[in-house]
Design a protein around this motif. Sequence first.
Motif, PDB file in Angstrom:
ATOM      1  N   ALA A  22       0.867  -1.304  -0.136  1.00 41.73           N
ATOM      2  CA  ALA A  22       0.079  -0.146  -0.050  1.00 41.73           C
ATOM      3  C   ALA A  22       0.902   1.121   0.000  1.00 41.73           C
ATOM      4  O   ALA A  22       1.884   1.344   0.789  1.00 41.73           O
ATOM      5  N   ALA A  23       0.488   2.299  -0.981  1.00 43.76           N
ATOM      6  CA  ALA A  23       1.414   3.347  -0.969  1.00 43.76           C
ATOM      7  C   ALA A  23       0.703   4.508  -0.838  1.00 43.76           C
ATOM      8  O   ALA A  23      -0.429   4.736  -1.380  1.00 43.76           O
ATOM      9  N   PRO A  24       1.057   5.576  -0.239  1.00 43.69           N
ATOM     10  CA  PRO A  24       0.508   6.759  -0.349  1.00 43.69           C
ATOM     11  C   PRO A  24       0.110   7.347  -1.675  1.00 43.69           C
ATOM     12  O   PRO A  24       1.027   7.187  -2.409  1.00 43.69           O
ATOM     13  N   GLY A  25      -0.786   7.972  -1.703  1.00 42.79           N
ATOM     14  CA  GLY A  25      -1.326   8.641  -3.222  1.00 42.79           C
ATOM     15  C   GLY A  25      -0.221   9.497  -3.898  1.00 42.79           C
ATOM     16  O   GLY A  25       0.003   9.686  -4.996  1.00 42.79           O
ATOM     17  N   SER A  26       0.485  10.151  -2.878  1.00 38.54           N
ATOM     18  CA  SER A  26       1.289  10.973  -3.526  1.00 38.54           C
ATOM     19  C   SER A  26       2.526  10.388  -4.138  1.00 38.54           C
ATOM     20  O   SER A  26       3.328  10.845  -4.822  1.00 38.54           O
ATOM     21  N   LYS A  74      -6.895   1.384  -4.846  1.00 39.94           N
ATOM     22  CA  LYS A  74      -6.575   1.275  -3.823  1.00 39.94           C
ATOM     23  C   LYS A  74      -5.108   1.616  -3.493  1.00 39.94           C
ATOM     24  O   LYS A  74      -4.636   1.470  -2.289  1.00 39.94           O
ATOM     25  N   ASN A  75      -4.359   2.428  -4.473  1.00 42.62           N
ATOM     26  CA  ASN A  75      -3.157   2.568  -4.257  1.00 42.62           C
ATOM     27  C   ASN A  75      -2.408   1.481  -3.962  1.00 42.62           C
ATOM     28  O   ASN A  75      -1.347   1.683  -2.911  1.00 42.62           O
ATOM     29  N   THR A  76      -2.475   0.503  -4.327  1.00 46.64           N
ATOM     30  CA  THR A  76      -1.818  -0.851  -4.133  1.00 46.64           C
ATOM     31  C   THR A  76      -1.203  -1.543  -5.172  1.00 46.64           C
ATOM     32  O   THR A  76      -1.830  -1.531  -6.184  1.00 46.64           O
TER      33      THR A  76
END
Length: 114
Positions: A22-26, A74-76
């Motif tokens: 999972a990563a931050p959207g930025s 899901k930014n994954t």
Amino acid sequence: VQLQASGGGLVQPGGSLRLSCAAPGSIFSAFTMGWYRQAPGKQRELVASITNGGSTNYADSVKGRFTISRDNAKNTVYLQMNSLKPEDTAVYYCNRAPRGIGPWGQGTQLTVSS
């Protein structure tokens, strides 16, 4: 919020495992993402990458065995690993590719051993 890789563990040679990150959207949004690994005594290497549109690229050492995918909602990013070998043993990280940014997070340990 940091990059959070998970799903590692101990697997027998020939086994399979799926990693998630999972990563931050930025960091994630609209960028090419990659899975990296670092084995003891070795430099971190990029093993797979995926563009925002889904185009993929793999290191020769994992081509045909690993599959990278992403869920933009899901930014994954995921890494499906099949036919695992002892030489795949490493700490696995995700980040932008081909060059990561910011803190890398703790990664997730994969150990392939009988």
